[in-house]
Design an enzyme around this catalytic site. Structure first.
Site, short mmCIF file in Angstrom:
data_model
loop_
_atom_site.label_atom_id
_atom_site.label_comp_id
_atom_site.label_asym_id
_atom_site.label_seq_id
_atom_site.Cartn_x
_atom_site.Cartn_y
_atom_site.Cartn_z
CB SER A 11 -0.96 -0.16 1.22
OG SER A 11 -0.15 -0.22 2.38
CB SER A 12 2.92 3.27 1.63
OG SER A 12 3.15 2.30 2.69
CG ASP A 224 8.10 -7.61 1.44
OD1 ASP A 224 8.02 -8.86 1.42
OD2 ASP A 224 7.18 -6.72 1.45
CB THR A 245 -0.46 -6.21 3.70
OG1 THR A 245 -0.48 -4.79 3.82
CG2 THR A 245 -1.69 -6.72 2.90
CG ASN A 282 2.11 -16.82 2.46
OD1 ASN A 282 3.29 -17.09 2.84
ND2 ASN A 282 2.00 -16.48 1.30
CD GLN A 290 -3.47 -3.53 5.98
OE1 GLN A 290 -3.70 -3.98 4.77
NE2 GLN A 290 -2.40 -3.54 6.67
N GLY A 387 4.53 -4.06 11.05
CA GLY A 387 3.57 -3.15 11.63
C GLY A 387 2.76 -3.75 12.50
#
Length: 453
Positions: A11-12, A224, A245, A282, A290, A387
């Protein structure tokens, strides 16, 4: 040592500058930019030029640097023609073009060759879905997202191995492309640039880029999650949850687990820094919350405060269910899953938030227990990074569910892992993962959550 980590999420994107010594790491975020996919004629695509522009603005704001490294999400790619020109925007892994494609193939054959869990968005299935298209027929090079951005900076073509391992095209263990898997996808090995290991040189920024000319680009763990796991402050027997996420839950091994039982349990064997294996499952992660919050007006703080006081375990869903993968109308899908299983349907945003967090904590417990059983290891503590480590309620529920202490932090584990690989390549930190992680433990805030009865 002044190092820039370009860290791209779903998202960013961000450019973070770190000053690194053998005793300290200090961070400053010099740029943040949105990553908003675009739907064009029914296909969900990444706006890759917007990401590139944001990265360049961040590098310009960073000033003089000793090194730059790029990490991002996995599996998606750009195709280049014979002149090195991009053939259209990369397609988003949540696009529906791969629906049903994986079912055409023998899942365990794919798993035993690659070690990668069969997921509809894997690169091997994206390529199989694109077989016969004009774009793929014209392509002469395929670059994963960080490698594409690095190529635009330097003109140097390469494929970083931790990200390559997520494609489902690399042989299990991660040293070469697998001929069987390439045939399955319908592509030639000539489509892929040479494999590169974290810590190797990715070239230098070209003068034509307009910023940071001559700055070395260091190949990092460009997936990542691989960077985040490198930034886990673990020692001894630990499990990790890289929580954003997505939530990636697993253990670190020296060799892949390729049994039929591991395949059936949905575990994947991705390559990590220094040839380690990230044995993980996963889980949908905070994507569930979100997407719900797109439909609500309540701030996250009030949702979490209300959820902390709500009854525990009233309703839960399977946070690994692919029904939750696409975007849009997440509250309705969660409500439908609760109703279908005969549970109370969450009636308010607070009840839905509690349902999501309970579901995630239980999914984490299942993944930690299954990883131990299937890999033959034991775990004393769970490290939560990313996060989600800021979500106190989720951390406590995870400790309760797993029956083990949860050590939360660092939040910036992905950027830390990116920076540490660069710093090691430049000789600024110790020579191995243990030394890198020791520096994280000594310099980053970590919060401990003890399991409640």
């Amino acid at each position: 040592m002044r190092i820039a980590a370009v860290d791209l999420g779903a998202s960013s994107g961000r450019v973070i500058v770190a000053d690194v010594t053998d005793a300290a790491i200090t961070f400053s975020e010099v740029a943040r930019f949105t990553n908003e996919p675009v739907r064009v004629r029914g296909t969900l695509q990444w706006d890759i030029l917007s990401l590139y522009r944001g990265m360049l603005a961040g590098l310009a704001a960073a000033g003089p640097l000793d090194s730059v490294g790029i990490d991002s999400w996995a599996v998606d790619y750009g195709l280049l023609d014979a002149d090195g020109v991009l053939l259209g925007n990369p397609v988003h892994y949540r696009d529906s073009r791969t629906d049903g494609v994986s079912a055409r193939f023998d899942g365990y054959c794919v798993y035993s060759a690659s070690g990668i869990a069969v997921q509809p968005f894997n690169t091997v299935f994206q390529l199989a879905a694109a077989r016969g298209s004009a774009q793929l027929s014209c392509a002469r090079s395929l670059l994963l997202i960080p490698d594409l951005l690095s190529y635009w900076l330097t003109g140097s073509l390469g494929t970083e191995v931790t990200n390559a391992s997520t494609t489902g095209l690399l042989a299990a263990g991660g040293t070469s492309w697998d001929p069987f898997l390439l045939e399955l996808a319908g592509v030639s090995p000539s489509l892929f640039a040479p494999l590169r290991a974290p810590g190797s040189s990715g070239g230098v920024v070209s003068p034509s880029v307009g910023v940071a000319a001559g700055t070395p680009v260091t190949v990092v763990a460009s997936h990542d999650t691989a960077s985040a796991v490198a930034g886990v402050p673990g020692a001894g027997n630990f499990a990790y949850i890289s929580c954003g996420t997505w939530s990636l839950v697993g253990v670190e091994l020296s060799a892949p687990v390729l049994t039929e039982e591991s395949y059936a349990a949905g575990f994947t064997n991705e390559i990590g820094v220094d040839g380690t294996v990230r044995y993980l499952r996963n889980v949908m992660g905070l994507w569930l919350l979100q997407e719900c919050m797109r439909e609500w007006s309540e701030p996250l703080s009030s949702l979490l405060a209300g959820a902390a006081a709500a009854p525990a375990g009233r309703s839960v869903v399977d946070a690994t269910d692919p029904v939750f993968l696409p975007p849009g109308d997440m509250p309705a899908r969660i409500a439908a899953a609760c109703a279908a299983s005969g549970q109370p349907v969450p009636a308010t945003p607070v009840e839905m938030t509690r349902c999501i967090l309970d579901s995630l904590a239980l999914a984490y417990r299942r993944a930690v227990e299954d990883a131990q059983r299937l890999a033959g290891v034991s775990v004393d503590v769970v490290h939560m990074v990313g996060g989600g480590a800021q979500n106190e309620l989720l951390c406590q529920l995870t400790a309760d569910a797993c029956g083990r202490p949860v050590l939360a932090g660092p939040v910036e584990a992905g950027a830390l892992g990116n920076v540490l690989v660069q710093a090691r390549a430049l000789g600024a930190v110790g020579p191995d993962l243990a030394a890198m992680r020791a520096l994280v433990r000594e310099t980053q805030p970590i919060v401990r959550y003890e399991p409640r009865a």
